[in-house]
Design an enzyme around this catalytic site. Structure first.
Site, PDB file in Angstrom:
ATOM      1  N   HIS A   1     -24.698  22.690   1.557  1.00  0.00           N
ATOM      2  CA  HIS A   1     -24.740  23.312   0.232  1.00  0.00           C
ATOM      3  C   HIS A   1     -23.685  24.417   0.146  1.00  0.00           C
ATOM      4  CE1 HIS A   1     -26.396  24.936  -3.473  1.00  0.00           C
ATOM      5  NE2 HIS A   1     -26.278  26.150  -2.927  1.00  0.00           N
TER       6      HIS A   1
ATOM      7  N   CYS B   1       0.817  -1.222   0.000  1.00  0.00           N
ATOM      8  CA  CYS B   1       0.000   0.000   0.000  1.00  0.00           C
ATOM      9  C   CYS B   1       0.852   1.274   0.000  1.00  0.00           C
ATOM     10  CB  CYS B   1      -0.926  -0.032   1.203  1.00  0.00           C
ATOM     11  SG  CYS B   1      -1.873   1.452   1.422  1.00  0.00           S
TER      12      CYS B   1
ATOM     13  N   VAL C   1      -9.203  -2.193 -11.444  1.00  0.00           N
ATOM     14  CA  VAL C   1      -8.833  -0.934 -10.789  1.00  0.00           C
ATOM     15  C   VAL C   1      -7.417  -0.492 -11.167  1.00  0.00           C
ATOM     16  CG1 VAL C   1      -8.502   0.197  -8.576  1.00  0.00           C
ATOM     17  CG2 VAL C   1     -10.350  -1.430  -8.849  1.00  0.00           C
TER      18      VAL C   1
HETATM   19  C1  LIG Z   1      -0.764  -0.355  -7.782  1.00  0.00           C
HETATM   20  C2  LIG Z   1      -1.671  -0.655  -6.621  1.00  0.00           C
HETATM   21  C3  LIG Z   1      -2.577   0.296  -6.200  1.00  0.00           C
HETATM   22  C4  LIG Z   1      -3.413   0.034  -5.137  1.00  0.00           C
HETATM   23  N1  LIG Z   1      -4.305   0.988  -4.741  1.00  0.00           N
HETATM   24  C5  LIG Z   1      -5.126   0.745  -3.699  1.00  0.00           C
HETATM   25  C6  LIG Z   1      -6.031   1.737  -3.237  1.00  0.00           C
HETATM   26  O1  LIG Z   1      -6.092   2.841  -3.771  1.00  0.00           O
HETATM   27  N2  LIG Z   1      -6.818   1.447  -2.186  1.00  0.00           N
HETATM   28  C7  LIG Z   1      -6.786   0.222  -1.564  1.00  0.00           C
HETATM   29  O2  LIG Z   1      -7.531   0.006  -0.614  1.00  0.00           O
HETATM   30  N3  LIG Z   1      -5.934  -0.733  -1.975  1.00  0.00           N
HETATM   31  C8  LIG Z   1      -5.106  -0.504  -3.018  1.00  0.00           C
HETATM   32  N4  LIG Z   1      -4.215  -1.463  -3.410  1.00  0.00           N
HETATM   33  C9  LIG Z   1      -4.207  -2.745  -2.682  1.00  0.00           C
HETATM   34  C10 LIG Z   1      -3.463  -2.606  -1.360  1.00  0.00           C
HETATM   35  O3  LIG Z   1      -2.151  -2.169  -1.602  1.00  0.00           O
HETATM   36  C11 LIG Z   1      -3.463  -3.938  -0.634  1.00  0.00           C
HETATM   37  O4  LIG Z   1      -4.788  -4.408  -0.523  1.00  0.00           O
HETATM   38  C12 LIG Z   1      -2.865  -3.799   0.746  1.00  0.00           C
HETATM   39  O5  LIG Z   1      -1.541  -3.333   0.692  1.00  0.00           O
HETATM   40  C13 LIG Z   1      -2.903  -5.147   1.462  1.00  0.00           C
HETATM   41  O6  LIG Z   1      -2.346  -4.989   2.722  1.00  0.00           O
HETATM   42  P1  LIG Z   1      -1.682  -6.228   3.482  1.00  0.00           P
HETATM   43  O7  LIG Z   1      -1.283  -5.708   4.810  1.00  0.00           O
HETATM   44  O8  LIG Z   1      -2.563  -7.402   3.407  1.00  0.00           O
HETATM   45  O9  LIG Z   1      -0.392  -6.612   2.606  1.00  0.00           O
HETATM   46  P2  LIG Z   1       0.825  -5.753   2.061  1.00  0.00           P
HETATM   47  O10 LIG Z   1       0.546  -4.323   2.035  1.00  0.00           O
HETATM   48  O11 LIG Z   1       1.227  -6.405   0.783  1.00  0.00           O
HETATM   49  O12 LIG Z   1       1.962  -6.002   3.132  1.00  0.00           O
HETATM   50  C14 LIG Z   1       2.525  -7.248   3.324  1.00  0.00           C
HETATM   51  C15 LIG Z   1       3.888  -7.081   3.980  1.00  0.00           C
HETATM   52  O13 LIG Z   1       4.341  -8.362   4.405  1.00  0.00           O
HETATM   53  C16 LIG Z   1       5.746  -8.435   4.204  1.00  0.00           C
HETATM   54  N5  LIG Z   1       6.084  -9.870   4.153  1.00  0.00           N
HETATM   55  C17 LIG Z   1       5.701 -10.794   3.248  1.00  0.00           C
HETATM   56  N6  LIG Z   1       6.172 -12.015   3.580  1.00  0.00           N
HETATM   57  C18 LIG Z   1       6.865 -11.861   4.745  1.00  0.00           C
HETATM   58  C19 LIG Z   1       7.564 -12.756   5.587  1.00  0.00           C
HETATM   59  N7  LIG Z   1       7.631 -14.053   5.334  1.00  0.00           N
HETATM   60  N8  LIG Z   1       8.165 -12.240   6.687  1.00  0.00           N
HETATM   61  C20 LIG Z   1       8.097 -10.912   6.973  1.00  0.00           C
HETATM   62  N9  LIG Z   1       7.429 -10.020   6.206  1.00  0.00           N
HETATM   63  C21 LIG Z   1       6.817 -10.496   5.110  1.00  0.00           C
HETATM   64  C22 LIG Z   1       5.953  -7.691   2.898  1.00  0.00           C
HETATM   65  O14 LIG Z   1       7.282  -7.239   2.772  1.00  0.00           O
HETATM   66  C23 LIG Z   1       4.948  -6.547   3.021  1.00  0.00           C
HETATM   67  O15 LIG Z   1       5.541  -5.396   3.589  1.00  0.00           O
HETATM   68  C24 LIG Z   1      -3.345  -1.221  -4.472  1.00  0.00           C
HETATM   69  C25 LIG Z   1      -2.414  -2.185  -4.876  1.00  0.00           C
HETATM   70  C26 LIG Z   1      -1.583  -1.902  -5.941  1.00  0.00           C
HETATM   71  C27 LIG Z   1      -0.584  -2.942  -6.365  1.00  0.00           C
END
Ligand SMILES: Cc1cc2nc3c(=O)[nH]c(=O)nc-3n(C[C@H](O)[C@H](O)[C@H](O)COP(=O)(O)OP(=O)(O)OC[C@H]3O[C@@H](n4cnc5c(N)ncnc54)[C@H](O)[C@@H]3O)c2cc1C
Length: 461
Positions: free
Chosen positions: A439, A44, A184
């Protein structure tokens, strides 16, 4: 061994799911650690929501400056106005850095122990990170997702395929770009690069773009993007990427389209690489970690939140699932509901959608009431320089229960929060109509769309 663990709660992954869960657990008195192998904020903050919206903002300012004469501004040579990709990237990086630093400070301020490295399960109460072994009573897996590269597409030659991560870092605007996927991510990049002067073609398998949005709204958004030069190839089945060309089948004919770059934007898949989830018996649903509505996996002390459980791949869902997981760790009985999760698409005007589309509502409930309100009849939207857009509401025919709302308007992504609250409180259309909207605001059109469902919009005939 209760009481002898290193921590009460260990969160694996510091994205919007993981860091929010860790802060909440620590605030509630749990001895908490978060393990992160990359940067805090996850997809994110680093390569998702935040950097894309930084690019969208510059594009929107650029567009407004080019239209400056419409606002009565003179003296700007609009033909000389251009975007410096170097400065755009620097601004994006500055915002990302500030927010990532902020997450680190919040974790520290809440006394969450921070462990850097990739975690891997040894057993249901133990993980390893490098040569460190960490034990915990509870684990919350929040390892996110990665870009999906479909196996049914053949990749041949020097394809120049990029994902959203590389697209965010481009130092030069490519002459042309094929975007595979009209969801998206594909649409946001189509908006960004088309406005930066790139010739963009979006190839989408379905007949409409943005499948989660009502087709009245998504078709209107498509028209807006077409005006900006985006070409859409819907109903296009991509079969291969051969060097610079995308090969696809449409109307029973094989076609080929060359571009400087191909952006693969067909979705994301849960990320569990190296975590050894299957090794300790955590059940998967294809690549996603299977969870119940309480966010618990089949192993009762291990929870999985955010993209990794594959339910709703959005940052705000990830964060909320984190709160639900922590509540259950604390012994409260909370479940996650996905009926009213807003989804937003950032372009100008913005798109925001919640609940069911009209088609889904008719399939589920039969008779429904539908209200539409054109943004051309909203004063604030005209003041903002935006004549296009609409608001659409779908209601239960008898009780006026809100089934779905789809906005295509300036500030739509902020306004959808009103509907999220209304749906959470099970408000009826009548109650939204009687909530006084200030408004002049774009939000007045929300009330009007609800009134239109009863043929009683004030500012439309
Ligand atoms: C281009 C793009 C635009 C987006 N725009 C939006 C938006 O506008 N609004 C929205 O709501 N969502 C958006 N999203 C989706 C959003 O980014 C994700 O839904 C969100 O980041 C998910 O959060 P998370 O905490 O599940 O995982 P992530 O944000 O992916 O975080 C996971 C973390 O876990 C860490 N990790 C993985 N494996 C391990 C391990 N074994 N040990 C330690 N650390 C580990 C990674 O390094 C990472 O930092 C977008 C995604 C993309 C790709």
């Amino acid at each position: 061994m209760i009481g002898n663990y290193d921590f009460d709660v260990v969160v694996i992954g510091g994205g919007p799911g993981g860091y929010v869960a860790a802060i909440k657990a620590a605030q509630c008195g749990k001895r908490t650690a978060v393990i992160e192998k990359g940067s805090f904020g996850g997809t994110c903050l680093n390569v998702g929501c935040i950097p894309t919206k930084a690019l969208v903002k510059t594009v929107s300012v650029f567009d407004t400056i080019k239209r400056s004469q419409e606002f009565g501004i003179e003296g700007i040579d609009t033909s000389a106005v251009r975007v410096s990709m170097e400065k755009l990237q620097a601004r994006k990086q500055k915002i990302v850095k500030q927010l990532v630093g902020g997450v680190g400070a919040l974790l520290k301020g809440n006394k969450v122990a921070v462990l850097k490295g990739a975690a891997s399960f040894v057993d249901s109460h133990t993980v390893k990170t490098g040569d460190k072994t960490i034990t915990s009573e509870y684990f919350i897996i929040a390892t996110g997702s990665e870009a999906f590269m479909p196996g049914f597409i053949k990749y041949e030659g020097d394809t120049k395929i990029i994902t959203s991560t590389e697209a965010l870092d481009l130092a030069v605007v490519p002459e042309s770009m094929n975007i595979i996927g009209g969801g998206v991510i594909g649409i946001e990049f189509a908006y960004i690069f088309a406005h930066l002067g790139c010739k963009v073609t979006v190839l989408e398998l379905m007949d409409h773009i943005l499948p989660m949005v009502d087709t009245d709204v998504s078709d209107l958004a498509r028209k807006t993007l077409e005006k900006a030069g985006v070409v859409f190839e819907t109903g296009a089945r991509v079969k291969a990427v051969r060097d610079l060309s995308v090969i696809y089948e449409k109307d029973g004919r094989e076609q080929s389209l060359a571009a400087t770059l191909t952006l693969m934007a067909v979705g994301r898949v849960p990320y569990t690489k190296g975590l050894n989830v299957e090794g300790i018996g955590i059940e998967l649903n294809k690549t996603a970690i299977k969870t119940g509505p309480d966010m618990r996996t089949n192993i009762s002390n291990i929870f999985a939140i955010g993209d990794v459980n594959g339910v709703s791949m959005l940052a705000h869902t990830a964060s909320h699932e984190g709160l639900v997981a922590v509540a259950n760790i604390l012994g409260e009985s909370q479940t996650m509901s996905y009926d009213a999760v807003p989804a937003c698409i950032y372009m100008e005007p913005e798109i925001a959608s919640i609940g069911l589309t009209e088609q889904q509502a008719r399939e589920k409930y039969g008779d429904v009431k539908v209200g539409r309100f054109p943004m051309s009849a909203n004063g604030k939207s005209l003041i903002e320089g935006e004549k296009s857009g609409m608001m659409k509401v779908i209601l239960d025919a008898n009780l006026g229960e809100i089934l779905g709302v789809h906005l295509f308007a300036v500030h739509a992504t902020d306004m959808i929060a009103e509907i999220a609250v209304a749906m959470k409180l099970e408000a009826t259309a009548e109650e939204v109509i009687h909530a006084i909207h200030p408004h002049p605001t774009v939000s007045e059109a929300v009330g009007e769309a609800f009134m239109a469902a009863y043929d009683k919009a004030i500012h439309a005939l």
